[in-house]
Design an enzyme around this catalytic site. Structure first.
Site, PDB file in Angstrom:
ATOM      1  N   GLY A 195       0.852  -1.087   0.472  1.00 49.44           N
ATOM      2  CA  GLY A 195      -0.135   0.319  -0.168  1.00 49.44           C
ATOM      3  C   GLY A 195       0.651   1.257   0.051  1.00 49.44           C
ATOM      4  O   GLY A 195       0.473   2.333   0.577  1.00 49.44           O
ATOM      5  N   ASN A 244       1.654   3.148  -3.038  1.00 50.74           N
ATOM      6  CA  ASN A 244       0.738   4.153  -3.211  1.00 50.74           C
ATOM      7  C   ASN A 244      -1.486   4.528  -2.517  1.00 50.74           C
ATOM      8  O   ASN A 244      -1.410   6.070  -3.024  1.00 50.74           O
ATOM      9  CB  ASN A 244       0.068   2.895  -5.226  1.00 50.74           C
ATOM     10  CG  ASN A 244       1.255   3.702  -5.868  1.00 50.74           C
ATOM     11  OD1 ASN A 244       1.696   4.486  -6.269  1.00 50.74           O
ATOM     12  ND2 ASN A 244       1.846   1.884  -5.975  1.00 50.74           N
ATOM     13  N   MET A 302      -4.135  -6.579  -7.453  1.00 48.04           N
ATOM     14  CA  MET A 302      -3.570  -7.833  -7.942  1.00 48.04           C
ATOM     15  C   MET A 302      -4.721  -8.488  -8.580  1.00 48.04           C
ATOM     16  O   MET A 302      -4.735  -9.832  -8.824  1.00 48.04           O
ATOM     17  CB  MET A 302      -2.217  -8.556  -6.972  1.00 48.04           C
ATOM     18  CG  MET A 302      -0.791  -8.183  -6.835  1.00 48.04           C
ATOM     19  SD  MET A 302      -0.214  -7.139  -7.722  1.00 48.04           S
ATOM     20  CE  MET A 302       1.022  -6.311  -7.094  1.00 48.04           C
ATOM     21  N   LEU A 350     -10.432  -7.630 -12.302  1.00 48.47           N
ATOM     22  CA  LEU A 350     -11.648  -7.727 -12.841  1.00 48.47           C
ATOM     23  C   LEU A 350     -12.270  -7.961 -13.658  1.00 48.47           C
ATOM     24  O   LEU A 350     -11.832  -7.421 -15.087  1.00 48.47           O
ATOM     25  CB  LEU A 350     -12.180  -6.099 -12.442  1.00 48.47           C
ATOM     26  CG  LEU A 350     -11.125  -5.788 -10.488  1.00 48.47           C
ATOM     27  CD1 LEU A 350     -11.042  -4.143 -10.370  1.00 48.47           C
ATOM     28  CD2 LEU A 350     -12.181  -6.464  -9.524  1.00 48.47           C
ATOM     29  N   HIS A 356       0.357   1.492 -13.428  1.00 53.13           N
ATOM     30  CA  HIS A 356       1.235  -0.011 -13.583  1.00 53.13           C
ATOM     31  C   HIS A 356       2.935   0.714 -13.436  1.00 53.13           C
ATOM     32  O   HIS A 356       3.116   1.589 -14.101  1.00 53.13           O
ATOM     33  CB  HIS A 356       0.837  -0.147 -15.535  1.00 53.13           C
ATOM     34  CG  HIS A 356       1.482  -1.346 -15.492  1.00 53.13           C
ATOM     35  ND1 HIS A 356       0.858  -2.899 -14.912  1.00 53.13           N
ATOM     36  CD2 HIS A 356       2.499  -1.635 -16.325  1.00 53.13           C
ATOM     37  CE1 HIS A 356       2.131  -3.292 -15.729  1.00 53.13           C
ATOM     38  NE2 HIS A 356       2.743  -3.010 -16.337  1.00 53.13           N
TER      39      HIS A 356
END
Ligand code: GAR
Length: 210
Positions: free
Chosen positions: A14, A16, A93, A96, A112
């Site tokens: 986490g 980011n 990760m 979807l 990304h």
């Protein structure tokens, strides 16, 4: 302009997410509010970061659902119940399924760790991306923030930043440099632009409005 409610989807450390929390603390999210963190793992350190920042955290674990589609539907229901306007994938990760894109058209951002269309798509996530860049021998890599569509890492690009590869880099060293020099700056910037209604999508192109 109506305040935008942001949900951040995470699976791991986490960092980011932390960059977004810090940007919000400095008043740099363009008026957006971090309203929820949804983690695919109960033991993700990202959930601790959320708790420390006073952001409600939820777990939607892949193992609790029979298929990626069932997991996606559960996530969409949760996000709708929380009245979310913007979904941010920050080290999430899992791929979807289409239900997410249908529920949040041009309202899902992903970060990304490469310059798309290089080193992206299925199987290109986390440290693997940096291994791919190093083994290919490119001299420059970077990070990309893009809108999510039905194609893995294939949606319209919002922001990109190049990062140099240096002699002796390991995947870990490169990952850290890409995060510091690119990801942690680009993601809050893109979220801020979205929250100010400054991103206009036209086909594959994202125009940044003044
Ligand atoms: C980040 O480098 C992010 O770009 C990458 O995983 C890392 C998560 O780190 N995401 C992908 O590879 C998605 N395809 P974090 O949990 O510390 O933010």
């Amino acid at each position: 302009m109506a305040e935008k409610r942001i949900a951040v989807l995470v699976s791991g450390g986490g960092t980011n997410l932390q960059a977004l929390i810090d940007a919000q603390g400095r008043g740099e999210l363009g008026g957006g509010v971090l309203a929820a963190v949804l983690s695919s793992r109960a033991d993700a350190y990202a959930l601790e970061r959320a708790e420390k920042a006073g952001i409600p955290g939820y777990v939607v674990a892949r193992k609790d659902y029979p298929s990626p589609q069932a997991m996606t539907i559960a996530l969409v229901e949760k996000l709708k119940a929380l009245s979310i306007d913007l979904v941010v994938l920050a080290g999430f990760m899992h791929i979807l399924t289409e239900e997410m894109v249908e529920a949040f058209p041009n309202a899902i951002l992903n970060v990304h760790p490469a310059l798309i269309p290089s080193f992206c798509g299925k199987g290109a996530y986390g440290l693997h991306v940096h291994e791919m860049a190093l083994s290919y021998g490119v001299k420059v890599t970077g990070a990309t923030v893009h809108f999510v569509n039905e194609e893995a890492d294939g949606g319209p690009i919002v922001l990109q930043k190049a990062v140099e590869i240096r002699e002796g880099d390991t995947p870990e060293i490169l990952q850290r440099r890409v995060m510091e020099e690119a990801e942690w700056k680009l993601l809050p910037q893109a979220v801020s632009l979205f929250c100010q209604d400054k991103l206009a999508v036209e086909g594959r192109h994202v125009h940044i409005l003044p």
